[in-house]
Structure formats: C-alpha cells, structure tokens
Write an enzyme that holds these catalytic residues in place. Structure first.
Site, PDB file in Angstrom:
ATOM      1  N   GLU A 192      92.746 -16.619 -37.960  1.00 20.86           N
ATOM      2  CA  GLU A 192      92.359 -16.197 -39.312  1.00 20.86           C
ATOM      3  C   GLU A 192      93.593 -15.920 -40.177  1.00 20.86           C
ATOM      4  OE1 GLU A 192      87.955 -14.396 -38.466  1.00 20.86           O
ATOM      5  OE2 GLU A 192      89.539 -12.968 -38.821  1.00 20.86           O
ATOM      6  N   GLU A 384      84.443 -19.014 -33.800  1.00 15.78           N
ATOM      7  CA  GLU A 384      83.886 -17.662 -33.827  1.00 15.78           C
ATOM      8  C   GLU A 384      82.620 -17.669 -34.660  1.00 15.78           C
ATOM      9  OE1 GLU A 384      86.180 -14.243 -34.983  1.00 15.78           O
ATOM     10  OE2 GLU A 384      87.995 -15.036 -34.074  1.00 15.78           O
TER      11      GLU A 384
HETATM   12  C1  BG6 Z   1      87.177 -11.994 -36.631  1.00 19.88           C
HETATM   13  C2  BG6 Z   1      88.328 -11.741 -35.692  1.00 19.88           C
HETATM   14  O1  BG6 Z   1      87.542 -11.665 -37.915  1.00 19.88           O
HETATM   15  O2  BG6 Z   1      86.016 -11.251 -36.477  1.00 19.88           O
HETATM   16  C3  BG6 Z   1      87.962 -11.085 -34.387  1.00 19.88           C
HETATM   17  O3  BG6 Z   1      89.072 -12.904 -35.455  1.00 19.88           O
HETATM   18  C4  BG6 Z   1      86.891 -10.024 -34.635  1.00 19.88           C
HETATM   19  O4  BG6 Z   1      89.128 -10.567 -33.807  1.00 19.88           O
HETATM   20  C5  BG6 Z   1      85.663 -10.687 -35.226  1.00 19.88           C
HETATM   21  O5  BG6 Z   1      86.585  -9.253 -33.532  1.00 19.88           O
HETATM   22  C6  BG6 Z   1      84.521  -9.733 -35.486  1.00 19.88           C
HETATM   23  O6  BG6 Z   1      84.960  -8.644 -36.221  1.00 19.88           O
HETATM   24  P1  BG6 Z   1      84.674  -7.153 -35.761  1.00 19.88           P
HETATM   25  O7  BG6 Z   1      85.369  -6.312 -36.738  1.00 19.88           O
HETATM   26  O8  BG6 Z   1      83.198  -7.010 -35.784  1.00 19.88           O
HETATM   27  O9  BG6 Z   1      85.241  -7.034 -34.382  1.00 19.88           O
END
Ligand code: BG6
Length: 484
Positions: A192, A384
C-alpha cells in the site's frame, strides 16, 4: 474471435495474505532489531482520540525506549506465528491454498536497517517458512516492506525522507532475492505505497515533527520509494530472471456524491490522487496532474534524471492491490460521515458498513478491476480483501456467516470482472488467520477463517479454531470458484 472467459483460470492463485508485524511476534528474538511497528501502542477504543493510532512523535519514541514505560504493543507479539508457522501453514494447506502472501520483517534481516552484514538467524527463519509452504505446493507471495521499517532508519535518517535509505533497501532486497531465488517467484516491493501520504510513520518510518514541511517530506520519501522499487526490480531480474515484481496500492474508489459535474470532477481528481502510485509504477513516469499538484502546493522535490530513467526502465510486472470499500467525493462535504481505511468519507446511502464503518461495496471491486485493466493492461492480483468483524465463540464454534456473505459477494464480482475480460491472476483474502489489526492494534477486529484465542490485551490460549468460513473457502478453492 477470442473466446470469453467464464470462470477463474485453472492456475488461479487462491489463498490468504498477512504481514510479518501483525503475525510473527518474537520481536526481539534471534537477533531481530526493532521496527516502527514495535512502537505502536494499543489504545482501547474508549480512550482513543482518533480512529487509528498510527502516527507518533519523536518524544513518544524516546519515552517508549525508556525502560520504565508501561504500555502494550501487540505488534511485538502478533499471534506467535514465529513459533506456530508449521501448524498454521498446515491449516492453510488443508483449505487448499495455492498462494500465501507474507512479508519479510526487514529488521529480522538487517536489525538496524543500515548494518553491513545480514542476520543469519533471520534468513534461516524464512527459509523454514518457505520450505514449509513449498512442501504443500503453496506459492509464497512476498512483500519486502509492509509497514515494518527498521527503527534504526527512522532514528538515523528520519526514514524514507533521506535518499540514503534507497541503498539500504536495495541491499536488503538483493540479500533476500539471492537467498530465496529458488523459492520465491512473486514479489511485492511496498505494501500500500499510497499510505505514506496518509500516515508517513506507517508508510515511511517518518516522524513528521522532525520535518518543517511534512507534506513535502512525505512526497520526497515517496519518490525515494519509487526509485527503490525500480532498482529492486532491476536486481530481481538479474538474480531471478523468471520472477515477477508487483506494486501494491490501497485502492480507494471515489464515487461522485451527486451527478453535479463539480462532484464528478472532484471524484475524478480524488481517483487520480489514489491512482498516482500505480500510474508511476506501471507506466514508469509521473503523470502531469501530479506535477500540477506539486506546483500548486509549492513543493519542489529533488528528482534526478537518473531517477526518472530507472523508474521508466523498470516498471512493475503486475498490479496488486487491497480492496475493502469505496468512498464518496463531494464539493460540499457536509453530511453524515463514516470511517474508512485511514480515510473518512460521506456515508453512501446505498451501502452497508462494517462494525468499523468501512463501506461494503462488492460491485466496486468489479468496477476497479475493469478500470485497472483498461488503464494499464497488466495482470491484476487482489492481495487483500476481507471483513473485519467481532466473532463470538460458542461451544468451540464460530458461525461467521457475515464473513462468508462478504467474501462470496466480492469473489462473485471478481468473477464477473474476469468475464468482462480482465486478466486477474489471484485472490488472497486478508488475514486468513486472525491477526493484530494494522490501524487499531486490536485482536477483536478479526478477518480470519481461523480463530485465534487471544484478546486485545494478549490474554488467551492462542488456540486455533476453524470458523464456518474455513470449510466454505475450502470448497470455493476446491471448485476453483465454481461453487461460491
Ligand atoms: C491494509 C493493510 O490496509 O488493511 C493491512 O495492508 C491491514 O496491514 C488491513 O491489516 C486491514 O486493516 P486493519 O486496520 O483492519 O487491520
């Protein structure tokens, strides 16, 4: 005429994604140095002054380094994957994973970031993890930097603001490419990469209070990351000729709040601001709208001709991205707002939101896939996607139908995008096993198919329990997405 693709391709990379600082623990074992993530403290929601606790100051680092400091730092402990990787990977294999995304903790390899020799114990750990994955025919997808800058680089250089960090990163990249050249084919340089401009500490190891002009500093740091990514790609091609380098963007699609052309223009500009990063890394050059942004903000970056040449010569092979939600753009942004992944937005009346306020928009995934494909014509990789939710355990079972619904709807839209003609090579669900939240350091914000018995304060047995979504995802993979 070319035949239409109706299904997921046969070699589709199904699996899950994680980051070292959110799972490994063992923050001070076997020669590992401290990273920026190790200084992020857990603040219970009732005491938080913002939605997330990602930015910290130089004074805070000094206080935390003082041994009398009392605080809880969940990213130091993760879910103890450092010791449980064999059992955890066996569960991923049971689900039929074809790929597993993980990051290498930079400070496990170069404890301060600027050391002359790598830490052999750190290298040996990842050998064992990759060997375990490969023994199940699971393809490792490896991020070099996922919010884990060695704190030594922050202290010495204020992180990526200083050009010197490029060389340290390239040395680290060369070290791991050489070591794992027979084990890892898919690489991602920066997780990201756009987060550096929303949270400079998280994305670039930058303490903003050390900068006179934090905005300018974060863009200078970003430029250094672009150069570093291309230099690492050059090394990758020399060391592992058949390997692939990807960029990684937190895609946050902006819709206009109304059909007023002013809102449509605003949405276009917000989307350009989000796509700047893939524009540079895929096309190999800065777009004009960015040069205009710099001029309007009186930002003058130090960019050499050699920098521009390397960015042009070594673009990425594929585009990977995270997708959790969409946002609204408006020229009159008054109204009900909701939270997002480090960005807030007006509430979209057509969408539901997660317990954390992230607006759930499966159709948006199809839209962004089509847009990416039309814009770059490079292979796309969803690395993701997932739902952060509170899970309830009853009789050792977790009935997470809400998670199944979220994933089912998103994968359905990904399939439609393939039918639209998009070249999508894989889908990795975020946090296949519960892990520490990036933005809030909570454990109670869970994404996994596998429950980890551990609470926000580190209490619990760490026992792993399969949720209902475990069998559901296993079946999705077994049927190559035909049975959703
Ligand atoms: C992404 C990141 O932005 O979102 C991850 O690359 C992160 O590291 C994921 O865990 C979800 O975000 P959060 O804040 O719910 O853990």
């Amino acid at each position: 005429m070319k035949q239409m693709n109706l299904n997921f391709p046969n070699n589709f990379l199904w699996g899950g994604a994680t980051a070292a600082n959110q799972i490994e623990g063992a923050y001070n074992l076997d020669g590992k140095g401290m990273s920026t993530a190790d200084f992020i403290e857990f603040i219970p929601k009732s005491q938080r002054t913002k939605d997330n606790e990602m930015e910290i100051t130089s004074d805070k680092i000094k206080q935390i380094k003082n041994s009398n400091y009392q605080g809880r730092f969940p990213k130091r402990d993760g879910i103890d994957f450092y010791h449980t990787y064999k059992e955890d990977i066996a569960l991923f294999a049971e689900m039929g994973f074809k790929a597993f995304r993980m990051s290498i903790h930079w400070s496990r390899i170069f404890p301060n970031g600027y050391d002359t020799e790598p830490n052999e114990a750190g290298l040996a750990f990842y050998d064992k993890v990759f060997d375990t994955l490969l023994s199940y025919n699971i393809e490792p997808v490896v991020t070099l930097s996922h919010y884990e800058t060695p704190i030594g680089l922050t202290e010495k250089y204020n992180g990526w603001v200083d050009r010197a960090v490029i060389d340290h990163f390239v040395k680290y990249a060369e070290t791991v490419f050489t070591r794992y050249k027979d084990k890892v084919k898919y690489w991602i340089s920066f997780n990201e990469i756009n987060i550096i401009n929303l949270s400079p500490y998280t994305g670039g190891g930058i303490l903003s209070d050390r900068e006179d002009n934090p905005l300018s500093a974060s863009y200078q740091a970003l430029h250094h990351q672009f150069v570093a990514s291309s230099l690492a790609t050059k090394k990758l091609k020399e060391i592992i000729p058949n390997a692939q380098m990807g960029c990684m963007l937190a895609r946050m699609k902006h819709y206009p709040n109304t059909c007023n052309p002013d809102d449509v223009l605003k949405a276009q500009q917000d989307n350009q601001a989000n796509l700047l990063y893939t524009d540079v890394q895929a096309n190999g050059e800065y777009p004009n709208y960015f040069n205009k942004f710099l001029a309007e903000n009186n930002i003058s970056l130090k960019i050499t001709d050699a920098d521009l040449a390397i960015i042009k010569q070594y673009p990425v092979d594929y585009i990977s991205f995270s997708y959790y939600m969409s946002l609204l753009s408006s020229t009159e942004p008054e109204g009900k707002t909701t939270n997002g992944n480090l960005m807030n937005s007006l509430k979209n009346p057509y969408l539901e939101a997660s317990d954390w306020g992230w607006q759930i928009d499966p159709v948006g995934l199809r839209i962004v896939l089509n847009e990416f494909w039309d814009r770059y014509h490079k292979p796309l990789f969803i690395v993701e996607n997932g739902l952060g939710a509170v899970d309830e355990v009853k009789d050792n079972q977790i009935h997470d139908q809400y998670r199944i619904d979220y994933l089912q709807q998103h994968i359905t839209e990904a399939k439609k995008a393939i039918q639209d003609g998009v070249n999508l090579i894989g889908y990795l669900a975020w946090g296949p096993i519960d892990l520490v939240s990036m933005s809030t350091s909570e454990m109670s914000k869970r994404y996994g198919f596998i429950y980890v018995d551990q609470d926000d304060y580190g209490n619990g047995s760490k026992q792993r329990i399969k949720k209902d979504s475990f069998d559901w995802y296993k079946n999705v993979i077994a049927t190559n997405g035909n049975n959703l």
